[in-house]
Design an enzyme around this catalytic site. Structure first.
Site, PDB file in Angstrom:
ATOM      1  N   THR A 101       0.874  -1.263   0.140  1.00 14.75           N
ATOM      2  CA  THR A 101      -0.018   0.051  -0.041  1.00 14.75           C
ATOM      3  C   THR A 101       0.858   1.362   0.077  1.00 14.75           C
ATOM      4  O   THR A 101       1.898   1.254   0.778  1.00 14.75           O
ATOM      5  CB  THR A 101      -1.007  -0.011   1.214  1.00 14.75           C
ATOM      6  OG1 THR A 101      -1.639  -1.390   1.483  1.00 14.75           O
ATOM      7  CG2 THR A 101      -1.878   1.249   1.295  1.00 14.75           C
ATOM      8  N   GLY A 140      -9.657  -4.297   1.488  1.00 15.52           N
ATOM      9  CA  GLY A 140      -9.336  -4.034   2.926  1.00 15.52           C
ATOM     10  C   GLY A 140      -9.635  -2.367   3.121  1.00 15.52           C
ATOM     11  O   GLY A 140     -10.831  -1.863   2.662  1.00 15.52           O
TER      12      GLY A 140
END
Lengths: 136, 189
Positions: free
Chosen positions: A1, A31
């Site tokens: 990320t 997520g």
């Protein structure tokens, strides 16, 4: 990320996050990264936040929005707010990860409970700081 | 008080000095510094925070060292599904996409959702189609492939006792030098 938060010369803060999720995810798992309030949030009333970590924990804690609320409603400094969510709440719940944040008054902060986080910060009149490990 | 400021992250996880070779350490630091400088250049010129964020994240999405865009991890089915979001603190406008597979820069897709749709969150093929309708660059899914992420998937599926999907037919045969630098450092997110 990956993620970036910024304050511009007009005094506006913003946040962005982008990710591939987790290796071998199934069932259309999503997520926190694309979820406003969990992985990303920004309000000029408080700050802008981008998160990285075990997304399910960040969703349950509404990490990004909660950090903003702590700054806006409880009057915490930006660093105190991100530390409360990451070092206390996230860790207590068993989640791992980190956050970055910036406030309209120019405060910058990061906090992570893993051994490292790729990170950098820079501001008007301040030297750039780049780090990887906890003790950088 | 600083007139402008920017903070960037490239993921957190089990990242220790003993795990990164000097060239890996240097590669990550170089990119993170470049990302910060790119965003700072926008802000120094009086640009908007949103523009700085988009410019900086596009660099990270294009860099195979990071789990976003090119270099992202694989699903159990052997696909790459990308998520992104963006929010403007001045207006509380926000946009997000999840599960896109053909949009080169998911962060730009998220911004397009925010600025050019009445919605906040689009998912899957619809999000890709919306991005195309906004003129954003579309790529084949193989664009995002990296050998180290494929190897990570195979290891993880073997650990879980799950079937290994067929390797994408159009995947590059060889690893490029920069991606080969990186190992799977156990990042969380």
């Amino acid at each position: 990320t990956v993620g970036v938060v910024a304050l511009d010369a007009d005094g506006v803060v913003a946040a962005g996050t982008s990710t591939g999720g987790v290796t071998a995810k199934r069932w259309g798992r999503v997520g926190d990264s694309p979820i406003i309030g969990a992985g990303t949030y920004a309000t000029n009333a408080a700050c802008a936040v981008s998160c990285t970590g075990a997304g399910e924990y960040f969703i349950r804690l509404s990490v990004a929005r909660t950090i903003c609320a702590l700054v806006e409603l409880k009057g915490l400094s930006l660093q105190a707010a991100v530390d409360q969510l990451v070092q206390r709440d996230l860790t207590k719940l068993g989640g791992e990860g980190g956050v970055i944040a910036v406030a309209p008054d120019g405060q910058m902060a990061w906090s992570f409970n893993t051994s490292g986080m790729y990170r950098a910060r820079i501001a008007d009149g301040e030297a750039m700081v780049v780090g990887i490990y906890k003790d950088d | 008080m600083a007139k402008w400021a920017l903070v960037a992250h490239g993921g957190a996880g089990v990242i220790e000095r003993a795990h990164l070779r000097p060239e890996q350490d240097a590669a990550y630091r170089e990119v993170m510094g470049r990302v910060a400088q790119a965003g700072a250049a926008v802000l120094k010129a009086g640009g908007a925070a949103l523009d700085a964020i988009e410019a900086a994240i596009q660099i990270l999405e294009d860099d195979p060292l990071f789990n976003a865009g090119r270099g992202a991890v694989f699903t159990a089915q052997g696909d790459i599904e990308l998520d992104a979001s963006i929010m403007d603190g001045g207006t509380l406008a926000a946009g997000a996409v999840a599960g896109v597979t053909r949009t080169r820069h998911p962060i730009s897709a998220a911004r397009a959702v925010m600025e050019h749709s009445p919605h906040v969150f689009l998912g899957g093929e619809g999000a890709d189609a919306f991005a195309r309708s906004q003129g954003l660059e579309a790529v084949e899914p193989s664009f995002f492939f990296t050998e180290r992420r494929w190897k990570s998937l195979v290891r993880e599926l073997e650990r879980q006792g799950l079937p290994i999907p067929r390797r994408p037919a159009v995947a590059p045969a060889k690893e490029d030098a920069r991606t080969a630098l990186a190992h799977d450092e156990g990042k969380r997110g």
